[in-house]
Motif scaffolding. Structure first.
Motif, short mmCIF file in Angstrom:
data_model
loop_
_atom_site.label_atom_id
_atom_site.label_comp_id
_atom_site.label_asym_id
_atom_site.label_seq_id
_atom_site.Cartn_x
_atom_site.Cartn_y
_atom_site.Cartn_z
N ALA A 39 0.82 -1.14 0.01
CA ALA A 39 0.07 0.03 -0.07
C ALA A 39 0.86 1.40 0.04
CB ALA A 39 -0.79 0.00 1.09
N ARG A 40 2.01 1.36 0.78
CA ARG A 40 2.84 2.30 0.89
C ARG A 40 3.56 2.65 -0.67
NH1 ARG A 40 4.15 0.34 6.02
NH2 ARG A 40 6.13 -0.86 5.14
N ARG A 41 3.87 1.42 -1.31
CA ARG A 41 4.49 1.90 -2.53
C ARG A 41 3.30 2.23 -3.68
NH1 ARG A 41 8.19 3.69 -5.50
NH2 ARG A 41 8.97 2.51 -7.28
N VAL A 42 2.00 1.75 -3.44
CA VAL A 42 1.18 2.57 -4.36
C VAL A 42 0.77 3.85 -4.12
CG1 VAL A 42 -1.34 2.54 -4.83
CG2 VAL A 42 -0.12 0.13 -4.59
N ALA A 43 0.99 4.20 -2.78
CA ALA A 43 0.77 5.77 -2.45
C ALA A 43 1.88 6.57 -3.09
CB ALA A 43 0.66 5.82 -1.04
N GLU A 44 3.20 5.86 -2.91
CA GLU A 44 4.18 6.55 -3.52
C GLU A 44 4.23 6.88 -4.95
OE1 GLU A 44 7.46 4.56 -0.36
OE2 GLU A 44 7.50 4.09 -2.52
N LEU A 45 3.63 6.03 -5.66
CA LEU A 45 3.44 6.09 -7.12
C LEU A 45 1.99 6.86 -7.47
CD1 LEU A 45 4.25 2.30 -8.04
CD2 LEU A 45 5.82 4.35 -8.75
N GLY A 46 1.40 7.29 -6.55
CA GLY A 46 0.62 8.23 -6.85
C GLY A 46 -0.93 7.63 -7.60
N VAL A 47 -1.12 6.31 -7.00
CA VAL A 47 -2.34 5.61 -7.56
C VAL A 47 -3.50 5.78 -6.70
CG1 VAL A 47 -3.16 3.35 -8.03
CG2 VAL A 47 -0.66 3.71 -8.76
N PRO A 48 -4.57 6.35 -7.24
CA PRO A 48 -5.59 6.41 -6.34
C PRO A 48 -6.32 5.01 -5.84
CG PRO A 48 -6.07 7.80 -8.49
CD PRO A 48 -4.82 6.89 -8.59
N VAL A 49 -6.56 4.90 -4.64
CA VAL A 49 -7.35 3.99 -4.22
C VAL A 49 -8.72 4.52 -3.83
CG1 VAL A 49 -7.21 2.05 -2.50
CG2 VAL A 49 -5.23 2.85 -3.49
N ARG A 50 -9.67 4.02 -4.24
CA ARG A 50 -11.10 4.70 -3.96
C ARG A 50 -11.90 3.85 -2.98
NH1 ARG A 50 -12.92 7.69 -8.64
NH2 ARG A 50 -11.21 9.11 -9.18
N PRO A 51 -12.20 4.32 -1.82
CA PRO A 51 -12.86 3.41 -0.93
C PRO A 51 -14.27 2.91 -1.34
CG PRO A 51 -12.92 5.80 -0.15
CD PRO A 51 -12.17 5.60 -1.53
N VAL A 52 -14.42 2.13 -2.36
CA VAL A 52 -15.68 1.95 -3.02
C VAL A 52 -15.86 0.50 -3.07
CG1 VAL A 52 -16.15 4.27 -4.16
CG2 VAL A 52 -15.11 2.40 -5.32
N LYS A 53 -16.86 -0.25 -3.00
CA LYS A 53 -17.19 -1.52 -3.26
C LYS A 53 -17.80 -1.65 -4.62
CE LYS A 53 -19.64 -5.55 -1.28
NZ LYS A 53 -18.53 -6.33 -1.37
N VAL A 54 -17.16 -2.44 -5.12
CA VAL A 54 -17.82 -2.70 -6.74
C VAL A 54 -18.87 -4.15 -6.45
CG1 VAL A 54 -17.19 -3.65 -8.99
CG2 VAL A 54 -15.85 -1.92 -8.01
N ASP A 55 -20.24 -3.78 -6.91
CA ASP A 55 -20.96 -4.88 -6.82
C ASP A 55 -20.71 -5.58 -8.33
OD1 ASP A 55 -23.15 -6.38 -7.19
OD2 ASP A 55 -24.49 -5.10 -6.12
N ALA A 56 -20.41 -6.83 -8.34
CA ALA A 56 -20.11 -7.54 -9.55
C ALA A 56 -21.27 -7.33 -10.52
CB ALA A 56 -19.68 -8.99 -9.20
N VAL A 57 -22.26 -7.27 -10.05
CA VAL A 57 -23.46 -7.53 -10.99
C VAL A 57 -23.74 -6.07 -12.02
CG1 VAL A 57 -25.00 -8.97 -9.76
CG2 VAL A 57 -25.12 -6.46 -9.40
N THR A 58 -22.89 -5.01 -11.40
CA THR A 58 -22.94 -3.63 -11.97
C THR A 58 -21.70 -3.57 -13.12
OG1 THR A 58 -21.20 -2.56 -10.36
CG2 THR A 58 -23.61 -2.47 -9.78
N VAL A 59 -20.99 -4.69 -13.17
CA VAL A 59 -19.92 -4.52 -14.11
C VAL A 59 -20.50 -4.69 -15.59
CG1 VAL A 59 -17.79 -5.60 -14.95
CG2 VAL A 59 -18.26 -5.51 -12.49
#
Length: 342
Positions: free
Chosen positions: A102-122
């Motif tokens: 997670a720290r490496r992802v943050a260092e690279l500036g990748v957004p982590v959105r606190p959202v749950k993806v409901d599979a049926v909405t894909v």
């Protein structure tokens, strides 16, 4: 529009995000849980996984591992040992590994959105795939062993074999080995992984549904060694084996445990997740998702063959009893198998 939407922020999803960011892709991770997330696992990284993490700029804290040791639960004097030839492994708390990713992802500036993806909405069309209000050229499903996205896409296959389960507990005891010890009984395996100067992880794999202490009694030498030491709560996982029809459904690609799982017997889950993440990003970057299935199969072939063979032996007690004696009698073969996967 994003290049890649990753559903799931566990180790496989975060590794995929790191590879994507390093490849110059516009990527977002959808993960509602707060990092780090704990999970029942053996917590041993093989040398290949340690090298792959280092290439991503990740060096988690842990206990060096020099090899694999098989121990017969009925007679602890019966054992076989194979050292790693190509570097050290690492015993790492699952939470420490997740936090480092997670720290490496943050260092690279990748957004982590606190959202749950409901599979049926894909939803996907000829040029894009969307979920949770986000649209991308491709979606990586890294949503775990029992992947809702995989199930929604109809990629699950039934498994006729008896299910296997994993239970893990930590014990505050000084490690007595710098190897991952695999203790074999007729009904289960117990994995002992040193994690820190006063901490070991014990993971039990079995088809029997019973509490951890009942399972541990199958390993009298190990149970006696741990009897007076403080332990953590038990975490469980399973059924472990997940058969998958394929890892690509148009613009959705499966990675990590979501891509299919045989068993934790060979301890290669993280190594396979890292290899799969690299191949997935390569195929997305080249706009050739159809190549991913073959690339994943090629990267996981040796692991799948060995793990499937051991699981097939495991369901036949008369053959299970021969595993440790055979490994002890044929040390060069045992060492070759161990190092063939590292």
């Amino acid at each position: 529009m994003l290049d890649l939407l990753i559903v799931g922020g566990g180790p496989a999803g975060l590794a995929t995000a790191i590879h994507a960011a390093r490849a110059g892709l516009d990527v977002v991770v959808a993960e509602p849980r707060t990092t780090p997330v704990d999970k029942a696992c053996g917590e041993g990284l093989m040398p290949g996984a340690v090298r792959a993490l280092a290439e991503l700029g990740i060096t988690p804290p842990g206990h060096p591992l020099r090899g694999i040791r098989y121990v017969d639960a009925a007679d602890a004097r019966q054992r076989a040992e194979a050292g790693f030839r190509h570097g050290l492994g690492l015993g790492v708390r699952r939470t420490d590994l997740h936090a480092a990713l997670a720290r490496r992802v943050a260092e690279l500036g990748v957004p982590v959105r606190p959202v749950k993806v409901d599979a049926v909405t894909v939803r996907q069309d000829t040029g894009s795939v969307g979920a949770a209000g986000l649209t991308a050229r491709y979606l990586a499903a890294a949503d775990g062993l029992h992947s809702p996205v995989r199930r929604h896409l109809g990629l699950d296959l039934p498994d006729p074999r008896p299910p296997r389960y994993g239970l893990r507990r930590h014990f505050t005891v000084a490690p007595w080995t710098d190897h991952v010890e695999v203790h074999w009984s007729t009904r289960a395996e117990a994995y002992v992984t040193p994690l820190a100067p006063e901490l070991v992880s014990v993971a039990i794999l079995t088809s029997e549904r019973a509490p951890f202490d009942v399972q541990l009694a199958d390993f009298p030498d190990l149970a006696a060694r741990l009897a007076t030491h403080t332990s953590s709560a038990v975490r469980g996982a399973g059924p472990l084996r997940q058969r998958v029809r394929g890892r690509v459904a148009d613009r959705v690609l499966l990675v990590g445990d979501a891509a299919g799982y045989i068993d934790a017997l060979t301890g290669e889950g993280i190594s396979l997740a890292l290899a799969g993440a690299a191949q997935l990003v390569r195929c997305v970057r080249e706009d050739r998702p159809q190549d991913y299935e073959r690339a994943w199969r090629r990267a996981s072939l040796r692991h799948r063959l060995l793990t499937d063979t051991l699981v097939r032996l495991r369901v036949r007690p008369q053959l299970t009893r021969l595993i440790v004696p055979t490994a002890a009698r044929l040390p060069f073969l045992f060492a070759g198998l161990v190092n063939g996967l590292t």
